[in-house]
Design an enzyme around this catalytic site. Structure first.
Site: not given
Ligand code: IMP
Length: 543
Positions: A71, A73, A75, A104-105, A107, A313, A410-411, A413
């Site tokens: 996160d 920046g 993107g 999980n990413a 952008h 990430q 997404t959430t 938080r």
């Molecule tokens: P996972 O990649 O879903 O297994 O998550 C493992 C950890 O990496 C968690 O603490 C997530 O919040 C963090 N994480 C995964 N992808 C991102 C991202 O794009 N940005 C920030 N944190 C991430």
């Protein structure tokens, strides 16, 4: 002697990086005096240094990765970079290639017309007619892709023919998402939960060779393969006294709308297979799946096809070298382009950029407590939420959370806020294979608000100790801080060159560059495309 005079070649710069890496407190006072007392502003590549001369470099290639904890920046930097690659006369097409991570990413890219689009799995290519997006073999693909493509197409129109999914990309289904929950249960909550996208189990099964790839779903035997997998998971869940079909898995389609954590039950085998079949039909109808190896072979030596490798990430989340155990399950560095594409290597890439937030670091980790983290309750969203008597650090953290919109995409938080930590940055920069830095969020600063930076760590006896990855080690170190003056963040937005930035912002940039040891070649001051400043002597392309 000014830094630029001492750093004549790229070799000198690398030598200085190594010095700083192993002796993090050496030269601290001199660097501080140069920037803050003698006003020597040294930002970007020192004049005359040719950044790259490796014969393996392919023209018009660039990688953008996170240098912090995600996160940062990235993107919008990718988006800016597509523009600048398309401005090169010989370039006719830009391939934006995702090589690791999954949805999980997150952008966000913003077009000239103010259109803001949140992407997860889809590379940031879609605002340009002359760009294609490639979801390559190192990426985890889930059927949520259909929803994401729908969301993007509602905003930019049809991306058919311009989005490619590698047939070798790793497939995550709801089974791996359910497994992520089971793993958490098995470890009694001791492992990081992850984002619920099934990333950990999917990469895990890729490594233990029991996983599936997109080609398995496209192939004729698909029903048998996934039916067997369902049976196997059913047995595993039963061993834990759980019903697989009743297991709740995250429903990100719904969460996207409601901004809360939504779930749905995984369902019976028939329901699971129906959902997969739907995705299979959609992939075929849209004709997205390709052998990307052949595409790369054709583009490899062709400079009219620019290649932009888009990381997900950040370096601090790298499975080997991040803040273990709260990391993601892939290699997040430029080096991962090798596994992620199967063709390109880091040495092929002309420009390797790491992105970081200039004045602080934020993260969404659930277990992560960094040495410079500000103790700030999750429910604090802005300074006015603080109880009377809050510390200056808490006030700083609350202001930054508010001004930097530090809430999960997404959430919603709230993210943790930490002071900028040169130790982590130096390590991340070095190990992630980048050569330059782009700083974001220079506008998150205020005139009368000093900024704390951690220059180095000491142990309990006061000895200087270096950074090492892993939360266990980091829990034992003490950060040493310098307090630097703030600046008017709003004023940065109108600056059109480095010397028009507020003086303290220039000094801060210069000091960070000197202490981290990597050229800072650009900075952003806001979300829109115009809020990007490229530093002199450097045009994001070393011509
Ligand atoms: P996972 O990649 O879903 O297994 O998550 C493992 C950890 O990496 C968690 O603490 C997530 O919040 C963090 N994480 C995964 N992808 C991102 C991202 O794009 N940005 C920030 N944190 C991430």
């Amino acid at each position: 002697m000014a830094l630029a005079e001492r750093l004549r070649t790229r070799g000198d710069i690398i030598e200085r990086q190594v010095q700083l890496f192993f002796n993090p407190s050496r030269g601290l006072k001199e660097d501080y005096d140069r920037a803050y007392h003698h006003n020597l502003i040294e930002v970007g590549w020192p004049a005359g240094v040719v950044p790259l001369f490796d014969p393996r470099v392919k023209e018009n290639t660039c990688a953008v990765v996170g240098a912090a904890l995600g996160d940062e920046g990235k993107g919008r930097i990718v988006d800016n970079k597509v523009t600048s690659l398309l401005e090169i006369p010989e370039v006719q097409l830009v391939q934006v290639i995702r090589f690791q991570g999954g949805n999980n990413a997150g952008h966000t890219v913003e077009g000239n017309d103010g259109r803001k689009i949140d992407g997860h799995l889809v590379p940031s290519f879609y605002l340009y007619e002359a760009a294609v997006g490639i979801i390559d073999q190192g990426v985890i693909v889930h059927q949520d892709l259909e929803t994401e493509v729908g969301y993007i197409e509602d905003r930019v129109g049809d991306v058919g023919g311009r989005l490619i999914v590698s047939e070798n990309a790793i497939l995550a289904t709801d089974l791996e998402r359910a497994e992520e929950g089971l793993n958490k249960l098995k470890s009694s909550g001791k492992t990081d939960g992850g984002t619920g996208r099934g990333i950990g189990p999917s990469y895990g099964h890729h490594t233990d060779r029991s996983g599936t790839v997109v080609a398995d779903l496209i192939g004729r035997q698909w029903r048998e393969i996934f039916s067997n997998r369902y049976d196997q998971y059913q047995r595993d869940f039963a061993a834990w006294g759980l019903s697989l079909s009743d297991t709740e898995v995250p429903d990100f389609e719904k969460s996207r709308v409601t901004h809360t954590n939504e779930t749905r039950s995984l369902g019976t085998k028939a329901e699971y297979l129906d959902r997969l079949e739907h995705f299979r039909d959609w992939l075929s109808a849209r004709d997205f799946v390709r052998n990307t190896y052949c595409m790369h072979r054709d583009a490899y030596n062709n400079p009219s096809i620019a290649k932009l490798f888009e990381g997900a990430q950040g370096a601090g989340l790298d499975v080997w070298l991040g803040t273990r155990p709260d990391v993601t399950s892939s290699n997040t560095s430029v080096y991962a382009v090798r596994e992620g594409t199967g063709v390109y290597i880091a040495e092929n890439i002309e420009e390797k950029i790491g992105v970081f937030k200039l004045t602080y670091t934020s993260d969404v980790g659930t277990m992560r407590h960094l040495p410079t983290q500000i103790e700030l309750a999750r429910e604090i969203r802005k300074a006015s939420d603080l109880a009377p008597g809050a510390t200056d650090d808490e006030k700083y953290g609350a202001n930054v959370r508010d001004e930097g919109h530090e809430f999960g995409t997404t959430t919603g938080r709230p993210r943790s806020i930490s002071f900028l930590d040169f130790e982590i940055m130096r390590y991340n920069a070095r190990m992630s294979g980048i050569e330059t830095l782009v700083a974001t969020h220079i506008d998150i600063a205020r005139k009368n608000r000093p900024i704390k930076v951690c220059t180095h760590y000491t142990d309990a006896r006061g000895n200087v100790v270096p950074y090492q990855p892993g939360l266990k080690y980091l829990a034992e170190v003490n950060p040493n801080y310098l307090v630097l003056p703030g600046w008017d963040g709003e004023a940065c937005r109108s600056a059109k060159s480095l010397d028009k930035l507020p003086e303290n912002a220039q000094k801060f940039l210069s000091f960070v560059q000197a202490r981290v040891g990597y050229p800072i070649v650009g900075v952003t001051s806001g979300p829109s495309r115009d809020n990007l400043l490229i530093f002199p002597g450097y045009n994001l392309r070393h011509s």
